[in-house]
Each structure stands twice: as structure tokens, then as C-alpha cells.
Design a protein around this motif. Structure first.
Motif, short mmCIF file in Angstrom:
data_model
loop_
_atom_site.label_atom_id
_atom_site.label_comp_id
_atom_site.label_asym_id
_atom_site.label_seq_id
_atom_site.Cartn_x
_atom_site.Cartn_y
_atom_site.Cartn_z
N ILE A 179 11.10 -4.20 4.59
CA ILE A 179 11.83 -3.29 5.48
C ILE A 179 11.45 -3.59 6.93
CG2 ILE A 179 12.12 -1.45 3.79
CD1 ILE A 179 9.70 -0.04 4.97
N THR A 180 12.16 -2.97 7.85
CA THR A 180 11.89 -3.18 9.27
C THR A 180 10.56 -2.55 9.65
OG1 THR A 180 12.99 -1.13 9.92
CG2 THR A 180 14.36 -3.12 9.77
N GLU A 181 9.98 -3.05 10.72
CA GLU A 181 8.72 -2.51 11.22
C GLU A 181 8.88 -1.03 11.59
OE1 GLU A 181 4.68 -2.49 12.54
OE2 GLU A 181 5.85 -3.75 11.17
N GLU A 182 10.03 -0.67 12.16
CA GLU A 182 10.26 0.73 12.55
C GLU A 182 10.26 1.65 11.33
OE1 GLU A 182 11.59 -2.00 15.62
OE2 GLU A 182 12.15 -1.85 13.49
N ALA A 183 10.92 1.21 10.26
CA ALA A 183 10.96 2.02 9.04
C ALA A 183 9.58 2.14 8.40
CB ALA A 183 11.95 1.43 8.04
N LEU A 184 8.84 1.03 8.41
CA LEU A 184 7.51 1.05 7.81
C LEU A 184 6.58 1.97 8.57
CD1 LEU A 184 5.43 0.09 5.80
CD2 LEU A 184 5.12 -2.00 7.16
N ARG A 191 0.82 -1.21 0.00
CA ARG A 191 0.00 0.00 0.00
C ARG A 191 0.85 1.26 0.00
NH1 ARG A 191 -3.76 2.14 5.10
NH2 ARG A 191 -3.80 4.33 4.40
N ARG A 192 1.85 1.31 0.87
CA ARG A 192 2.63 2.54 1.00
C ARG A 192 3.54 2.78 -0.20
NH1 ARG A 192 -0.22 5.53 4.58
NH2 ARG A 192 -0.81 4.22 6.35
N ILE A 193 4.05 1.71 -0.79
CA ILE A 193 4.83 1.86 -2.02
C ILE A 193 3.95 2.46 -3.11
CG2 ILE A 193 6.00 0.60 -3.88
CD1 ILE A 193 6.95 -1.41 -1.75
N TYR A 194 2.76 1.90 -3.24
CA TYR A 194 1.83 2.37 -4.28
C TYR A 194 1.44 3.83 -4.06
CZ TYR A 194 -2.48 2.82 -6.99
OH TYR A 194 -3.46 3.26 -7.85
N GLU A 195 1.06 4.17 -2.84
CA GLU A 195 0.65 5.55 -2.56
C GLU A 195 1.74 6.55 -2.91
OE1 GLU A 195 -2.39 4.82 1.23
OE2 GLU A 195 -0.26 5.17 1.58
N LEU A 196 2.94 6.30 -2.42
CA LEU A 196 4.03 7.23 -2.64
C LEU A 196 4.39 7.33 -4.12
CD1 LEU A 196 6.20 9.18 -1.76
CD2 LEU A 196 7.64 7.23 -1.10
N LYS A 231 13.66 10.03 10.05
CA LYS A 231 14.83 9.83 10.90
C LYS A 231 15.49 8.46 10.69
CE LYS A 231 12.97 12.87 14.49
NZ LYS A 231 12.53 12.96 15.91
N ASP A 232 14.67 7.47 10.47
CA ASP A 232 15.18 6.12 10.28
C ASP A 232 15.91 6.03 8.93
OD1 ASP A 232 14.54 3.04 11.30
OD2 ASP A 232 14.79 3.22 9.13
N LYS A 233 17.15 5.53 8.94
CA LYS A 233 17.94 5.48 7.72
C LYS A 233 17.32 4.58 6.66
CE LYS A 233 22.44 6.61 9.78
NZ LYS A 233 23.83 6.14 10.01
N THR A 234 16.75 3.47 7.10
CA THR A 234 16.09 2.57 6.15
C THR A 234 14.87 3.25 5.53
OG1 THR A 234 16.79 0.62 7.39
CG2 THR A 234 14.93 0.35 5.88
N ALA A 235 14.15 4.00 6.33
CA ALA A 235 12.98 4.73 5.82
C ALA A 235 13.40 5.77 4.79
CB ALA A 235 12.22 5.39 6.97
#
Length: 214
Positions: A180-185, A135-140, A156-160
Motif C-alpha cells: 500500500i501507499t506510504e500515506e495509507a500505511l 507487522r501491521r497486518i499481523y497485529e490487526l 480518512k485515506d481510502k486505501t487505508a
């Protein structure tokens, strides 16, 4: 007999008309968003039923009218039946189509957005990528294709940060190849929620339903 045209696309909306017909919105490779009638699509066992289904992707043969088209026949390559068979995936898929309908314009060619919806729906059927991430890949990506996005949000998260840049810069067929990690998501989710309120002046009904069931 009139000559017909052949267009490749996906049914993004289907609504009943009269007792037996349907009016469909098809997002096509050659002519962008078009409107077409599927005569007899509400009759049991009529072949038009399949051509007028949401998510149906393939080649449509149509007569071109003054303000709309009439479907003659179609070769459907993918009905995305796995999506239609699952309530959660149906809600996600319907939301993706509704957002695509919001951004696309009649007769405006947009091949990248057509590729995006196709690969997004494919990704939705795979268990290797969480639906939340799809969903988030599509939206962005869809917002970036329409220049409705913040190029450098306060992540802030480098992966994000890397994921955000990768989504914006990558071709649709390369997008759904990672987790990706839960924190980045979570950070991307929160950032996108704010960004969508900033750029989109519509609340999607299918998104409300989706959020109710999750």
C-alpha cells in the motif's frame, strides 16, 4: 513404553531449565498452547537443540505428562533460519511470537492463529512486502481473531479503509499479497498504536527492542 502423541505446531518460547534442559512453549494445531520439556537441549550437538529453537515449526512427538509434555522427537519442516540470521527480522519475529503468546491460552485450539503466525513468518522472509506492513497486518488480524479491535476506526485515506477491512475479513493465507501507499500505511500504523493501547494491557519487551533498532 508409554504411547506418544504427535502434534503439529511452532515453538513460541524457549527457556533454560537446569544445566542441560529447556522448557518450551509450543502452539499446536490440535491442542492449542502446550508446555514441554526438551531434555538435553542445552548439550552441544544434541538433536533436542533444534527441536527447542524458537520459530521451529513441524510435527512434535511427545509423551503426555500430568502438567506438561516431554519431547521425544520431531520432524521440523521450517526453522525460519532467514529470520534468525537477521537482527531486524529476529526482533520482528520475536515480537510476533510474544504477541501470540499473550493472546493464546493453554489447551485452547485456535487453528486460525496458528495459520496466521506461520504465514506472517513466511512473509517476513520475503522482500516483496515491507516489514512494517507485515507487522501491521499481523497485529490487526490477531486482534480481530480475538475480538479486540475497532471495526470502523476513523480512517480518512481510502486505501487505508479498504486495507483495514480486507485484513479483518481475509483468511491468513490471503493476507500477505499486497503493498500500500506510504500515506495509507502511516494512517494504519497510527490507528493501530492507539487501538493497541486501548485493548492490550501489556507492553511487549521485544517491541521495545524492535523500536530501538529501527
Amino acid at each position: 513404553m508409554k504411547d506418544f502423541i504427535e502434534l503439529t505446531g511452532i515453538v513460541i518460547k524457549s527457556m533454560p531449565i537446569g544445566d542441560f534442559d529447556r522448557r518450551v512453549t509450543i502452539f499446536t494445531k490440535e491442542r492449542g498452547k502446550i508446555f514441554a520439556f526438551a531434555r538435553g537441549a542445552r548439550r552441544i550437538n544434541n538433536q533436542m537443540m533444534g527441536f527447542a529453537r524458537m520459530f521451529a515449526y513441524g510435527k512434535f512427538r511427545l509423551y503426555e505428562g500430568r502438567d506438561s509434555y516431554n519431547i521425544i522427537n520431531a520432524d521440523i519442516a521450517n526453522y525460519f533460519e532467514e529470520i534468525s540470521a537477521d537482527i531486524e527480522m529476529t526482533c520482528y519475529g520475536t515480537y510476533f511470537l510474544e504477541m501470540l503468546d499473550y493472546y493464546t491460552r493453554e489447551s485452547l485450539v485456535d487453528i486460525e492463529s496458528l495459520k496466521l503466525i506461520y504465514y506472517t513468518l513466511l512473509a517476513l522472509t520475503k522482500k516483496s512486502i515491507p516489514n512494517r506492513l507485515v507487522r501491521r497486518i499481523y497485529e490487526l488480524k490477531l486482534m480481530a481473531l480475538n475480538s479486540d479491535y475497532d471495526e470502523r476506526p476513523k480512517l480518512k485515506d481510502k486505501t487505508a479503509i479498504y486495507t483495514w477491512e480486507y485484513i479483518i475479513c481475509s483468511r491468513p493465507e490471503k493476507l500477505f499479497t499486497f503493498v500500500i501507499t506510504e500515506e495509507a500505511l502511516i494512517e494504519i500504523e497510527e490507528t493501530l498504536d492507539v487501538m493497541m493501547k486501548k485493548y492490550i494491557d501489556k507492553r511487549f519487551n521485544s517491541l521495545d527492542i524492535l523500536e530501538d533498532i529501527l
